[in-house]
Design a protein around this motif. Structure first.
Motif, PDB file in Angstrom:
ATOM      1  N   LYS A 152      -2.277  -3.476   3.520  1.00 53.58           N
ATOM      2  CA  LYS A 152      -3.657  -3.503   3.019  1.00 53.58           C
ATOM      3  C   LYS A 152      -3.700  -3.905   1.553  1.00 53.58           C
ATOM      4  O   LYS A 152      -4.625  -4.578   1.114  1.00 53.58           O
TER       5      LYS A 152
ATOM      6  N   PRO B 114      -7.946   6.830   0.429  1.00 48.55           N
ATOM      7  CA  PRO B 114      -7.925   7.671   1.629  1.00 48.55           C
ATOM      8  C   PRO B 114      -7.140   7.129   2.810  1.00 48.55           C
ATOM      9  O   PRO B 114      -7.000   7.820   3.819  1.00 48.55           O
ATOM     10  N   TYR B 115      -6.619   5.899   2.741  1.00 45.59           N
ATOM     11  CA  TYR B 115      -6.026   5.281   3.923  1.00 45.59           C
ATOM     12  C   TYR B 115      -4.609   5.781   4.160  1.00 45.59           C
ATOM     13  O   TYR B 115      -3.835   6.010   3.229  1.00 45.59           O
ATOM     14  N   ASP B 116      -4.263   5.941   5.422  1.00 46.85           N
ATOM     15  CA  ASP B 116      -2.932   6.385   5.823  1.00 46.85           C
ATOM     16  C   ASP B 116      -1.918   5.287   5.494  1.00 46.85           C
ATOM     17  O   ASP B 116      -2.012   4.180   6.029  1.00 46.85           O
ATOM     18  N   PRO B 117      -0.934   5.560   4.643  1.00 45.93           N
ATOM     19  CA  PRO B 117       0.036   4.506   4.284  1.00 45.93           C
ATOM     20  C   PRO B 117       0.896   4.065   5.460  1.00 45.93           C
ATOM     21  O   PRO B 117       1.460   2.972   5.433  1.00 45.93           O
ATOM     22  N   GLY B 118       0.989   4.886   6.492  1.00 45.69           N
ATOM     23  CA  GLY B 118       1.752   4.487   7.661  1.00 45.69           C
ATOM     24  C   GLY B 118       1.012   3.522   8.556  1.00 45.69           C
ATOM     25  O   GLY B 118       1.628   2.797   9.347  1.00 45.69           O
ATOM     26  N   LYS B 119      -0.304   3.481   8.447  1.00 46.70           N
ATOM     27  CA  LYS B 119      -1.113   2.625   9.302  1.00 46.70           C
ATOM     28  C   LYS B 119      -1.551   1.329   8.615  1.00 46.70           C
ATOM     29  O   LYS B 119      -1.905   0.370   9.279  1.00 46.70           O
TER      30      LYS B 119
ATOM     31  N   GLN C 266      -0.574   9.380  -5.626  1.00 44.99           N
ATOM     32  CA  GLN C 266      -0.242  10.797  -5.468  1.00 44.99           C
ATOM     33  C   GLN C 266       0.421  11.337  -6.738  1.00 44.99           C
ATOM     34  O   GLN C 266       0.129  12.452  -7.186  1.00 44.99           O
TER      35      GLN C 266
ATOM     36  N   TYR D  53       0.788  -1.222   0.000  1.00 46.58           N
ATOM     37  CA  TYR D  53       0.000   0.000   0.000  1.00 46.58           C
ATOM     38  C   TYR D  53       0.827   1.282   0.000  1.00 46.58           C
ATOM     39  O   TYR D  53       0.475   2.229  -0.705  1.00 46.58           O
ATOM     40  N   PRO D  54       1.932   1.391   0.758  1.00 46.35           N
ATOM     41  CA  PRO D  54       2.698   2.646   0.692  1.00 46.35           C
ATOM     42  C   PRO D  54       3.157   2.984  -0.736  1.00 46.35           C
ATOM     43  O   PRO D  54       3.099   4.151  -1.145  1.00 46.35           O
TER      44      PRO D  54
ATOM     45  N   HIS E 129       0.040   4.056  -2.702  1.00 48.08           N
ATOM     46  CA  HIS E 129      -0.387   5.409  -2.340  1.00 48.08           C
ATOM     47  C   HIS E 129       0.520   6.454  -2.991  1.00 48.08           C
ATOM     48  O   HIS E 129       0.044   7.490  -3.478  1.00 48.08           O
TER      49      HIS E 129
END
Length: 487
Positions: A395, A386-391, A352, A344-345, A348
């Motif tokens: 995913k 919308p999800y935080d890539p750090g959290k 961007q 996911y990071p 994301h």
């Protein structure tokens, strides 16, 4: 009890297939493996209505009795025989299998076993009773010659408590010789790195000590799997003395054939172009048609693909069903630009970048896209998840084509971003998930897409169950004459 076991053994040694009862059966992963190994599936107990229906369709010809959901917490063994019409369990069942749901971790103590011994129906009324107790109650009632239990590795360390040890202690009191270990499905021909606890037990009259099958394949498992195994084994290593019941997993050698890869599992299934399916009206927000047939690709088949298309009783020649994917229009372009192994990071960051490219493109065409404007925010929401890539680093994951897939989870029923196709800009289809779990192509999943994904993610890989069932059948053949309990 001894006479019952001897009667069952005599029937088996006379050539009759051992008859299995599959508890917490799901759609039938364990049943598939045992059936292929020569066992007869006498019945199953499953609460989820879609999974129960799938089991009935595939093993009992859509029999209403065998397709109904059954709540094991309120169904006694006697009542089960009435529901399924299979006669007294002690007379009709030789093998008990099953994987109690992992959320049912509970201490299975000897006081509970004594309570079951003196009051067979106590589990119905006792609020402390959990699903492992139900499994033991059915074992006691049916008096099988052998049994198999499956669960997640954390059963060995549930809040510092080794539930598998307690189950084995209870089984020993019931007259069984149990052993358990951790096995990874990728080492047994399944194109998925799935680690699970397996427990096998034989009645002491058989004079057998369980052994587990030797690996047939090899892969270097990622560090995360080693770490998870170490956490699971922590409580075992902290015991005062060596476990009587635990067996170290059989060792896989790098000289074995390589584990089945995602590409070897999936490459003969036809490609899916999400954009074209959207245009053709095949893909949309409405319920997916899992019955729609698609033709296999004209490509060389791997041994694994041939096995999935020729599994006895579930053969498919030219076409397959359930090759349907989710409606995810925002993310298809992101999927296409991800590299194999990206999570996911990385996804994301790609989104961007795609958003910045689109802003520049629209600004070059004269669009007034100012930062923090409504139009700017709306465009960002259309492109960037919308999800935080750090959290949520795990995913999303794009599969490696040359390695087995990572573990399929039950939350495939909610999203399948954890398994993005290695060469196509989409998540895996229902049939591809089934292939990675080693369900044959002729196996039918009842319900809509979410229900099918959930059934697949919850299942024991049928090929893993087959290898275990073969081992059990082989050991049963050694017990042609009942003896005393092994030393």
């Amino acid at each position: 009890m001894d006479s019952i076991i001897k009667q069952k053994l005599a029937r088996i040694f006379a050539g009759q297939p051992p008859r299995a009862l599959d508890l917490f059966s799901g759609c039938g992963g364990i049943s598939l493996g045992f059936q292929r190994a020569g066992f007869s599936i006498g019945g199953a107990v499953e609460l989820d209505p879609h999974a129960a229906r799938s089991h009935g369709i595939n093993f009992h010809g859509s029999s209403p009795a065998h397709s109904q959901p059954i709540d094991i917490t309120v169904t006694s063994p006697t009542r089960l025989t009435e529901l399924l019409g299979i006669g007294n369990l002690r007379d009709t069942i030789d093998i008990v299998t099953g994987g109690p749901p992992c959320q049912a971790f509970a201490r299975v103590g000897r006081s509970k076993l004594r309570e079951i011994d003196s009051h067979p129906q106590a589990f119905v009324h006792d609020p402390r009773a959990q699903l492992f107790h139900r499994y033991l109650a059915y074992v006691q009632e049916s008096a099988p010659v052998a049994l198999l239990m499956e669960n997640v590795p954390d059963i060995l360390n549930h809040g510092g408590h080794n539930v598998a040890e307690e189950i084995c202690a209870s089984l020993k009191q019931l007259g069984y010789v149990p052993r358990y270990t951790l096995l990874n499905a990728a080492l047994y021909g399944v194109p998925q790195m799935r680690e699970r606890m397996f427990l096998v037990a034989y009645h002491k009259e058989l004079n057998l000590v369980p052994v587990f099958p030797e690996p047939s394949h090899w892969v270097e498992l990622p560090p995360g799997y080693t770490g998870s195994r170490n956490v699971a084994l922590k409580a075992l290593r902290a015991m005062d003395r060596p476990s009587e019941f635990y067996l170290p997993p059989p060792t896989a050698s790098s000289s074995l054939q390589a584990a089945v890869s995602a590409a070897q599992a999936l490459s003969d299934l036809p490609p899916i172009n999400p954009q074209k399916q959207l245009e053709d009206g095949i893909l949309g927000r409405s319920r997916a048609d899992l019955n729609r047939r698609v033709r296999y690709r004209a490509v060389s088949q791997s041994d694994y693909q041939r096995d999935m298309r020729s599994w006895p009783g579930f053969e498919e020649r030219d076409t397959s069903s359930a090759h349907s994917i989710r409606y995810l229009p925002r993310d298809y372009k992101i999927f296409s630009r991800m590299r194999e192994g990206d999570q996911y990071p990385q996804a994301h960051a790609l989104a961007q970048k795609m958003f910045r490219e689109e802003v520049l493109r629209q600004q070059a065409m004269g669009a007034a896209l100012k930062p923090n404007s409504n139009a700017f925010k709306l465009l960002q929401a259309k492109i960037v998840p919308p999800y935080d890539p750090g959290k949520f680093p795990n995913k999303w994951r794009k599969m490696w084509r040359d390695l087995p897939a990572r573990t399929l989870m039950a939350h495939l029923g909610k999203d399948s971003y954890s398994h993005i196709h290695y060469s196509q800009g989409r998540t895996i289809s229902v049939r591809e998930a089934a292939r990675l779990q080693s369900f044959p192509d002729g196996f039918i999943f009842h319900g809509a897409m979410n229900a099918a994904f959930k059934q697949i993610g919850n299942a024991v890989p049928p090929l893993m169950a087959y290898r275990l069932a073969q081992q059990i059948m082989s050991q049963l053949s050694e017990a042609s004459t009942p003896h005393s309990e092994p030393a």
